[in-house]
Design an enzyme around this catalytic site. Sequence first.
Site, PDB file in Angstrom:
ATOM      1  N   ASP A   1       0.852  -1.199   0.000  1.00 15.62           N
ATOM      2  CA  ASP A   1       0.000   0.000   0.000  1.00 15.62           C
ATOM      3  C   ASP A   1       0.884   1.245   0.000  1.00 15.62           C
ATOM      4  O   ASP A   1       2.123   1.155  -0.131  1.00 15.62           O
ATOM      5  CB  ASP A   1      -1.024  -0.048   1.157  1.00 15.62           C
ATOM      6  CG  ASP A   1      -0.394   0.212   2.528  1.00 15.62           C
ATOM      7  OD1 ASP A   1       0.846   0.379   2.624  1.00 15.62           O
ATOM      8  OD2 ASP A   1      -1.159   0.237   3.519  1.00 15.62           O
TER       9      ASP A   1
ATOM     10  N   CYS B   1       2.861  -3.408   4.143  1.00 11.46           N
ATOM     11  CA  CYS B   1       2.063  -2.207   4.428  1.00 11.46           C
ATOM     12  C   CYS B   1       2.792  -1.443   5.526  1.00 11.46           C
ATOM     13  O   CYS B   1       4.014  -1.601   5.667  1.00 11.46           O
ATOM     14  CB  CYS B   1       0.612  -2.573   4.795  1.00 11.46           C
ATOM     15  SG  CYS B   1       0.396  -3.489   6.338  1.00 11.46           S
ATOM     16  N   GLY B   2       2.093  -0.634   6.298  1.00 12.30           N
ATOM     17  CA  GLY B   2       2.787   0.140   7.327  1.00 12.30           C
ATOM     18  C   GLY B   2       3.385  -0.754   8.395  1.00 12.30           C
ATOM     19  O   GLY B   2       4.563  -0.642   8.747  1.00 12.30           O
ATOM     20  N   THR B   3       2.554  -1.648   8.903  1.00 15.61           N
ATOM     21  CA  THR B   3       3.000  -2.562   9.963  1.00 15.61           C
ATOM     22  C   THR B   3       3.215  -3.996   9.480  1.00 15.61           C
ATOM     23  O   THR B   3       3.856  -4.789  10.177  1.00 15.61           O
ATOM     24  CB  THR B   3       1.924  -2.640  11.069  1.00 15.61           C
ATOM     25  OG1 THR B   3       0.709  -3.117  10.459  1.00 15.61           O
ATOM     26  CG2 THR B   3       1.694  -1.300  11.730  1.00 15.61           C
TER      27      THR B   3
ATOM     28  N   GLY C   1      -2.095  -5.570   8.834  1.00 18.81           N
ATOM     29  CA  GLY C   1      -3.354  -5.564   8.079  1.00 18.81           C
ATOM     30  C   GLY C   1      -3.260  -6.379   6.807  1.00 18.81           C
ATOM     31  O   GLY C   1      -4.157  -7.174   6.487  1.00 18.81           O
TER      32      GLY C   1
ATOM     33  N   HIS D   1       8.727 -24.667   9.185  1.00 24.60           N
ATOM     34  CA  HIS D   1       7.705 -25.319  10.016  1.00 24.60           C
ATOM     35  C   HIS D   1       6.289 -25.152   9.467  1.00 24.60           C
ATOM     36  O   HIS D   1       5.483 -26.078   9.550  1.00 24.60           O
ATOM     37  CB  HIS D   1       7.753 -24.759  11.438  1.00 24.60           C
ATOM     38  CG  HIS D   1       8.989 -25.154  12.186  1.00 24.60           C
ATOM     39  ND1 HIS D   1       9.195 -24.860  13.513  1.00 24.60           N
ATOM     40  CD2 HIS D   1      10.116 -25.818  11.788  1.00 24.60           C
ATOM     41  CE1 HIS D   1      10.370 -25.327  13.908  1.00 24.60           C
ATOM     42  NE2 HIS D   1      10.960 -25.902  12.874  1.00 24.60           N
TER      43      HIS D   1
ATOM     44  N   ARG E   1       7.015   0.582   8.274  1.00 29.56           N
ATOM     45  CA  ARG E   1       7.226   1.461   9.425  1.00 29.56           C
ATOM     46  C   ARG E   1       7.909   0.715  10.571  1.00 29.56           C
ATOM     47  O   ARG E   1       8.122   1.268  11.648  1.00 29.56           O
ATOM     48  CB  ARG E   1       5.872   2.029   9.899  1.00 29.56           C
ATOM     49  CG  ARG E   1       5.239   2.956   8.874  1.00 29.56           C
ATOM     50  CD  ARG E   1       3.831   3.369   9.251  1.00 29.56           C
ATOM     51  NE  ARG E   1       3.265   4.263   8.246  1.00 29.56           N
ATOM     52  CZ  ARG E   1       1.958   4.420   8.033  1.00 29.56           C
ATOM     53  NH1 ARG E   1       1.076   3.746   8.747  1.00 29.56           N
ATOM     54  NH2 ARG E   1       1.533   5.242   7.093  1.00 29.56           N
TER      55      ARG E   1
ATOM     56  N   ARG F   1       6.702 -34.022  10.906  1.00 34.92           N
ATOM     57  CA  ARG F   1       5.669 -33.640  11.871  1.00 34.92           C
ATOM     58  C   ARG F   1       5.109 -32.250  11.577  1.00 34.92           C
ATOM     59  O   ARG F   1       3.941 -31.965  11.864  1.00 34.92           O
ATOM     60  CB  ARG F   1       6.209 -33.708  13.306  1.00 34.92           C
ATOM     61  CG  ARG F   1       7.239 -32.669  13.664  1.00 34.92           C
ATOM     62  CD  ARG F   1       7.782 -32.881  15.071  1.00 34.92           C
ATOM     63  NE  ARG F   1       8.596 -31.757  15.529  1.00 34.92           N
ATOM     64  CZ  ARG F   1       9.848 -31.528  15.172  1.00 34.92           C
ATOM     65  NH1 ARG F   1      10.456 -32.349  14.320  1.00 34.92           N
ATOM     66  NH2 ARG F   1      10.520 -30.495  15.655  1.00 34.92           N
ATOM     67  N   HIS F   2       5.939 -31.409  10.963  1.00 30.23           N
ATOM     68  CA  HIS F   2       5.470 -30.064  10.632  1.00 30.23           C
ATOM     69  C   HIS F   2       4.415 -30.117   9.525  1.00 30.23           C
ATOM     70  O   HIS F   2       3.458 -29.343   9.527  1.00 30.23           O
ATOM     71  CB  HIS F   2       6.637 -29.175  10.215  1.00 30.23           C
ATOM     72  CG  HIS F   2       7.641 -28.998  11.312  1.00 30.23           C
ATOM     73  ND1 HIS F   2       7.334 -28.390  12.494  1.00 30.23           N
ATOM     74  CD2 HIS F   2       8.947 -29.381  11.401  1.00 30.23           C
ATOM     75  CE1 HIS F   2       8.399 -28.378  13.283  1.00 30.23           C
ATOM     76  NE2 HIS F   2       9.388 -28.982  12.641  1.00 30.23           N
TER      77      HIS F   2
ATOM     78  N   ARG G   1       1.043 -30.836  10.908  1.00 33.38           N
ATOM     79  CA  ARG G   1       0.408 -29.666  11.545  1.00 33.38           C
ATOM     80  C   ARG G   1      -0.117 -28.682  10.496  1.00 33.38           C
ATOM     81  O   ARG G   1      -1.167 -28.067  10.678  1.00 33.38           O
ATOM     82  CB  ARG G   1       1.399 -28.978  12.485  1.00 33.38           C
ATOM     83  CG  ARG G   1       1.685 -29.856  13.695  1.00 33.38           C
ATOM     84  CD  ARG G   1       2.904 -29.431  14.465  1.00 33.38           C
ATOM     85  NE  ARG G   1       3.185 -30.379  15.532  1.00 33.38           N
ATOM     86  CZ  ARG G   1       4.378 -30.546  16.080  1.00 33.38           C
ATOM     87  NH1 ARG G   1       5.405 -29.838  15.668  1.00 33.38           N
ATOM     88  NH2 ARG G   1       4.551 -31.432  17.033  1.00 33.38           N
TER      89      ARG G   1
HETATM   90  C1  RB5 Z   1      -2.077   2.696   6.342  1.00 40.13           C
HETATM   91  O1  RB5 Z   1      -2.003   3.951   6.928  1.00 40.13           O
HETATM   92  C2  RB5 Z   1      -1.861   1.606   7.386  1.00 40.13           C
HETATM   93  O2  RB5 Z   1      -2.987   1.479   8.178  1.00 40.13           O
HETATM   94  C3  RB5 Z   1      -1.504   0.313   6.724  1.00 40.13           C
HETATM   95  O3  RB5 Z   1      -0.359   0.478   5.952  1.00 40.13           O
HETATM   96  C4  RB5 Z   1      -1.191  -0.856   7.637  1.00 40.13           C
HETATM   97  O4  RB5 Z   1      -0.214  -0.532   8.595  1.00 40.13           O
HETATM   98  C5  RB5 Z   1      -2.338  -1.570   8.217  1.00 40.13           C
HETATM   99  O5  RB5 Z   1      -2.200  -2.615   8.880  1.00 40.13           O
END
Ligand code: RB5
Length: 150
Positions: A8, A65-67, A70, A98, A109, A132-133, A136
Amino acid sequence: MKIAIGNDHAAYELKHHILKYLQDKGHEVINFGVDTGERTDYPCRAEDVAKAVTSGQAERGIVICGTGVGISIAANKVHGIRCACVSEPVSARLCRAHNDCNMIAFGARIVGPQLAEAIVDAFLETEHEGGRHAERVKLIMKLEQEQTTH
Ligand code: RB5
């Protein structure tokens, strides 16, 4: 390897870095992400990459994405996808060894370019250990199957 990548607006710069890194290593990369800071919805970018993987258009998928959170949640809603959100190479290696993950996610970020390189290297260079993996992983996919039949 044929790799689908998606991102994104929060991650277009890191995507460009990783795209070039993978191409320089000889991988064929299909780009489903945005290339500028124009706003886009990460679930849609996750869907494009996930469907490229489940259709066989790509062997593996990488989403940013940012984190990473999502876009990984969204990718995991596509049947057949096992996507791990990671921020270091050990988890990237073990999610292959695994969990037989076919996709990986990380956050622009959260991780810098060099750490992201180490993450994708670990993800792409590690084979599933089986044994075994594998049993699972079958149980994970059984859970998914049960959701479609109930
Ligand atoms: C976008 O601002 C941010 O919400 C998206 O990149 C992400 O981090 C969502 O999980």
